[in-house]
Design an enzyme around this catalytic site. Structure first.
Site, PDB file in Angstrom:
ATOM      1  N   LYS A  80       3.473  79.933  16.511  1.00 59.36           N
ATOM      2  CA  LYS A  80       4.362  79.048  15.747  1.00 59.36           C
ATOM      3  C   LYS A  80       3.617  78.524  14.518  1.00 59.36           C
ATOM      4  O   LYS A  80       2.433  78.164  14.613  1.00 59.36           O
ATOM      5  CB  LYS A  80       4.794  77.886  16.641  1.00 59.36           C
ATOM      6  CG  LYS A  80       5.823  76.961  16.023  1.00 59.36           C
ATOM      7  CD  LYS A  80       6.208  75.845  17.005  1.00 59.36           C
ATOM      8  CE  LYS A  80       7.285  74.936  16.463  1.00 59.36           C
ATOM      9  NZ  LYS A  80       7.627  73.848  17.399  1.00 59.36           N
ATOM     10  N   SER A 155      12.563  73.552  18.301  1.00 60.13           N
ATOM     11  CA  SER A 155      12.182  74.001  16.991  1.00 60.13           C
ATOM     12  C   SER A 155      11.386  75.309  16.975  1.00 60.13           C
ATOM     13  O   SER A 155      11.243  75.912  15.918  1.00 60.13           O
ATOM     14  CB  SER A 155      11.345  72.906  16.324  1.00 60.13           C
ATOM     15  OG  SER A 155      10.155  72.661  17.039  1.00 60.13           O
ATOM     16  N   SER A 179      10.990  71.517  22.336  1.00 55.32           N
ATOM     17  CA  SER A 179      10.944  72.652  21.402  1.00 55.32           C
ATOM     18  C   SER A 179      10.417  73.968  21.955  1.00 55.32           C
ATOM     19  O   SER A 179      10.549  74.994  21.295  1.00 55.32           O
ATOM     20  CB  SER A 179      10.139  72.277  20.165  1.00 55.32           C
ATOM     21  OG  SER A 179      10.942  71.501  19.324  1.00 55.32           O
TER      22      SER A 179
HETATM   23  N1  GLN Z   1      14.706  68.508  19.015  1.00 54.00           N
HETATM   24  C1  GLN Z   1      13.713  67.506  19.200  1.00 54.00           C
HETATM   25  C2  GLN Z   1      13.449  66.778  17.906  1.00 54.00           C
HETATM   26  O1  GLN Z   1      14.024  67.155  16.959  1.00 54.00           O
HETATM   27  C3  GLN Z   1      12.454  68.083  19.748  1.00 54.00           C
HETATM   28  C4  GLN Z   1      11.621  68.771  18.744  1.00 54.00           C
HETATM   29  C5  GLN Z   1      10.306  69.253  19.294  1.00 54.00           C
HETATM   30  O2  GLN Z   1      10.110  69.330  20.496  1.00 54.00           O
HETATM   31  N2  GLN Z   1       9.390  69.533  18.394  1.00 54.00           N
HETATM   32  O3  GLN Z   1      12.704  65.879  17.830  1.00 54.00           O
END
Ligand code: GLN
Length: 489
Positions: A80, A155, A179
């Site tokens: 990532k 994400s 994410s």
């Molecule tokens: N969707 C969650 C957020 O926007 C989690 C994102 C993540 O785990 N990086 O904060």
């Protein structure tokens, strides 16, 4: 015969070791596959073809000289783009960092290199890991390989999509509020968020430090266990990483005959309002399957789960507003062509142009929650909810070995469908954020399909007890075939 690019990580490294497969040939087949799928899926921000082929040749040389290979020798992996790679740009899918080239490797990257893995590219993500769809990327969205009109989750959407598109057998993501698990569920791969402190975050570009962990993606539970064994462990450079003896999670999958008698708790808040009926039915079927394999289950209530989402967003945005203060475009990061006005004006302009709308929204809300007069009402209260939640989970874990429910409340939805409605989008994280607030390990395993779209089952375990959730996942995987299905690309 499976094509080379379809091999699992364990199988690929075994074949390379036994000289049944040339690593160079294997890596070439991986890039051929990526060429084919990438035009549709767009999982990668950066590809490292030449570098990967060079490494593959080195592995082949070692094999020829009969030197000892490492655990992941010759295995391609995608990372990532929030994890620093020395000499390779690391963008966080943001305009702010689009040309940022880190001068060092993250600890997990060091560990992968020492284990012989071959990094083939950096994957697309929501900007600075803020999102659940991979739509907020500066480079454009990644598409769900099962249905190109749908989001892949986020994400870490690029990592999950690359794994199910058979671009790579393994990938790394980061999980601050879901994410890793969310895209794992939406793409039908295995994804695990380790216990807070199990994996070093040195070199992970921070979004919300008190919540996040780096976690593995794979197509099988065994491969996921293998990758976890490699990336976990104490690191002096991350003071939150714990000093525990390292574990071989692959052999732990097999060494226990107790698995079948595990006690599963099913929090009924995980099947509440807002959770799609198709998702509920599919996960209940999976729980019945586990029961038929010898596990027992009972319902349990974790009442504070209903406050978890609000607490999560206050804490995550507060930490984000502080972490992202460092991007001013002066020392590094996006800088406007001409500096006009005083320092504050230049700084504000760089940040306005460098960050996307969602990131700016969170910086503003986080700054608000931390400001004098509101701090007690928001941030401090959220911390208290966090403590109550932790206590509720501890109580549940006195009765049960693992907790099981859906990973996501909804099936994958259309690209563009929710992007203008942040609150609805935040609600999608309702079932994943509790594990981040409490620190417990949690994973998502493919558990079925509805309307040709994947459903993931979430398994949450006790702290530093990843082997138990992996065993439950393995038990389920071995008696179902969802992990064998592939999208047509
Ligand atoms: N969707 C969650 C957020 O926007 C989690 C994102 C993540 O785990 N990086 O904060």
């Amino acid at each position: 015969m499976p094509k080379h690019y379809q091999l699992s990580a364990l199988e690929a490294t075994r074949q390379i070791r036994n000289q049944e497969l040339s690593c160079e040939e294997y890596i070439l087949s991986i890039f051929e596959r990526i060429n084919k799928t990438e035009v549709k899926v767009r999982a990668f921000v950066t590809l490292l073809r030449e570098q990967a082929i060079e490494k593959a040749k080195e592995v082949d040389n070692l094999v020829k000289k009969q030197e000892k290979l490492s655990l992941l020798s010759g295995v391609p992996i995608a990372i990532k783009d929030v994890i620093c790679t020395n000499g390779v740009r690391t963008t966080c899918s943001s305009r702010m960092l689009k040309d940022f080239v880190p001068p060092y490797d993250a600890t997990v990257v060091n560990k992968l290199n020492s284990a012989g893995a071959i990094i083939v590219g950096k994957t697309n993500m929501d900007e600075f890991a803020m999102g659940s769809t991979t739509e907020t990327s500066f480079f454009g969205p990644t598409r769900n390989p099962w249905n190109l009109d749908k989001v892949p989750g986020g994400s870490s959407g690029g990592s999950a999509a690359a794994v199910i598109a058979e671009d790579v057998p393994l990938a790394l993501g980061s999980d601050t509020g879901g994410s890793v698990r969310c895209p794992a569920s939406y793409c039908s791969v295995v994804g695990l968020k380790p216990t807070y402190g199990l994996v070093s975050r040195y070199g992970l570009i921070s979004y919300a430090n008190s919540l996040e962990q780096i976690g593995p993606f794979a197509r099988t539970v065994e491969d996921c266990a293998l990758l976890l064994s490699i990336i976990s462990g104490h690191d002096d450079r991350d003071s939150t990483s714990v000093n525990l003896p390292s574990k071989d999670y692959v052999s732990l999958l097999k060494s226990e005959d107790e698995t079948n008698r595990l006690r599963i708790g099913v929090p009924h808040e995980f099947f509440g309002e807002g959770v799609d009926n198709d998702v509920k039915d599919t996960v209940w079927e999976a729980i019945s399957k586990l029961e038929s394999l010898g596990c027992t289950y009972d319902e349990v209530s974790i009442p504070s789960v209903s406050y978890a989402l609000a607490a999560y967003y206050i804490i995550a945005m507060s930490e984000a507003s502080s972490n992202l203060a460092r991007y001013d475009g002066l020392r590094y990061g996006f800088r406007q062509e001409k500096d006009e006005g005083d320092w504050a004006t230049v700084y504000a302009k760089n940040r306005k142009e460098g960050f996307g709308a969602e990131v700016r929204r969170r910086i503003i809300l986080g700054t608000y929650a931390l400001s004098a007069g509101y701090y007690d009402q928001y941030y401090l209260k959220a911390l208290k909810v966090r403590t109550v939640l932790r206590r509720d989970f501890e109580r549940a874990f006195k009765e049960f070995d693992v907790l099981v429910g859906p990973t996501m409340p909804l099936l994958p939805f259309n690209i563009g469908e929710k992007i203008d409605d942040p609150l609805t989008l935040y609600m999608c994280d309702v079932l994943t954020v509790p594990a981040n607030l409490t620190g417990y390990p949690a994973m998502s395993v493919p558990c079925g399909f509805k309307n040709d779209l994947p459903v993931g089952m979430q398994i949450i375990g006790k702290s530093f007890n990843e082997e138990t959730i992996l065993r439950v996942a393995h038990l389920f995987e071995q008696s179902t075939d969802f992990h064998l299905r592939r999208p047509r690309l």
